[in-house]
Design an enzyme around this catalytic site. Sequence first.
Site, PDB file in Angstrom:
ATOM      1  N   ARG A   1      40.524  -5.795  28.704  1.00 56.45           N
ATOM      2  CA  ARG A   1      40.254  -4.289  28.378  1.00 56.45           C
ATOM      3  C   ARG A   1      40.463  -3.528  29.820  1.00 56.45           C
ATOM      4  O   ARG A   1      41.105  -2.883  30.216  1.00 56.45           O
ATOM      5  CB  ARG A   1      39.169  -3.937  27.602  1.00 56.45           C
ATOM      6  CG  ARG A   1      39.584  -2.430  27.101  1.00 56.45           C
ATOM      7  CD  ARG A   1      38.691  -2.258  25.917  1.00 56.45           C
ATOM      8  NE  ARG A   1      37.170  -2.167  26.402  1.00 56.45           N
ATOM      9  CZ  ARG A   1      35.949  -1.989  25.501  1.00 56.45           C
ATOM     10  NH1 ARG A   1      36.620  -1.958  24.150  1.00 56.45           N
ATOM     11  NH2 ARG A   1      34.815  -2.271  25.999  1.00 56.45           N
TER      12      ARG A   1
ATOM     13  N   LYS B   1      39.489   2.708  29.011  1.00 57.68           N
ATOM     14  CA  LYS B   1      37.915   3.045  29.259  1.00 57.68           C
ATOM     15  C   LYS B   1      37.901   3.484  30.761  1.00 57.68           C
ATOM     16  O   LYS B   1      37.553   2.763  31.729  1.00 57.68           O
ATOM     17  CB  LYS B   1      37.122   1.812  29.023  1.00 57.68           C
ATOM     18  CG  LYS B   1      35.550   2.048  28.812  1.00 57.68           C
ATOM     19  CD  LYS B   1      35.057   0.887  28.100  1.00 57.68           C
ATOM     20  CE  LYS B   1      33.621   1.119  28.090  1.00 57.68           C
ATOM     21  NZ  LYS B   1      33.152   2.120  27.335  1.00 57.68           N
TER      22      LYS B   1
ATOM     23  N   GLU C   1      37.214   9.079  16.661  1.00 57.98           N
ATOM     24  CA  GLU C   1      36.060   8.190  17.100  1.00 57.98           C
ATOM     25  C   GLU C   1      34.851   9.058  16.985  1.00 57.98           C
ATOM     26  O   GLU C   1      34.745  10.292  16.957  1.00 57.98           O
ATOM     27  CB  GLU C   1      36.210   7.100  17.982  1.00 57.98           C
ATOM     28  CG  GLU C   1      36.661   7.617  19.279  1.00 57.98           C
ATOM     29  CD  GLU C   1      36.868   6.482  20.350  1.00 57.98           C
ATOM     30  OE1 GLU C   1      36.417   5.520  20.188  1.00 57.98           O
ATOM     31  OE2 GLU C   1      37.394   6.848  21.637  1.00 57.98           O
TER      32      GLU C   1
END
Length: 338
Positions: free
Chosen positions: A79, A182, A218
């Site tokens: 990620r 992220k 989210e």
Amino acid sequence: MDLDWKNLGFNIIKTDYNVRTVFRNGTWSELEVSSDEYLPIHMGATCLHYGQESFEGLKAYTGADGKIRLFRHRENARRMIRSARGILMAEVPEELFMEAVEKVVLLNKKYVPPYGLGASLYIRPLLIGTGAEVGVRPASEYTFLVFVMPVGPYFKTGFKPVDMMICRDHDRAAPQGTGHLKVGGNYAASMSSISEAHQKGYATAMYLDAREKKYIDECGPANFFGIKDNTYVTPKSQSILPSITNKSLQVLAESMGMNVEIRPVPVEELAEFDEVGACGTAAVITPIGKVVDVEKDITYTYGDTAKAGPITTKLYETLVGIQNRDIEDSFAWTKILD
Ligand code: PLP
Ligand code: COI
């Protein structure tokens, strides 16, 4: 260690060592061990001005057998590579990322909380542009470092239902922006709405899709899931972070004989779920007792608001059981460090 393991929150605690490496002239330097909590960086570093920054979050756990385990850390490495590609930073190779994580945990072994106290060692890898640029362009120099600290639950209640507030006046990420990465900018964009949620007594803000405000995205720093008709439902969206915890829960739900649906989840479907929750490394599984849509004056309430529902509890116990080795790791998700 003289730490009150049972009462740890989610805060910075100084540990003994961090590890660092610098990308310069096309290569990463040898991993360096440091006990300095500070970083000397140029005031023109791109991480300071233009947000060339990505971080990761993962944990090390002491198992029932006394061994320290990491959970799916290759997924975090991958990620971070996607985040680096997304904002044009140097990529940290998977093997280097994993070596750094394993090394820093072993160096700080005494800070890994003992088994059975609901605590773990939080690992924070960080990749930043440390080369100086004044124009908006990628740096030519990067620093990757990993530091750790023992933590307890992210949401103070631990495995007890929390209340969440639907946020309609802020977006944490644009439809074609960086929400799936992220990177620090997403968290900067979420600060004011999360802080507003806290001030109003909610655990965090629940975001909706930025384009239409029709679908659930989210929950602050965690993904959303809902349970109904023996089905685990979780949003498909370009602007949410693909959560490793969520991905793991989907596998566990399937292995328990449930259906899994990854699709847009309309806000009104909140009225149909039997159980809802938030999931992530820091949040683990945090059951949700109530979701309040303040602007529409609607409150969605789930079962016994003081206690997690049966399926959420089973998922939680299985996930944590694998991480702590109370349950056999039949998916080969954990790695023992010796
Ligand atoms: N969503 C956001 C915005 C997050 O910051 C996190 C935490 O990493 C998650 C979801 C959960 O992801 P993971 O399960 O990989 O920790
Ligand atoms: C994590 O779950 O590890 C996260 O990164 C969340 C963090 C923003 C507190």
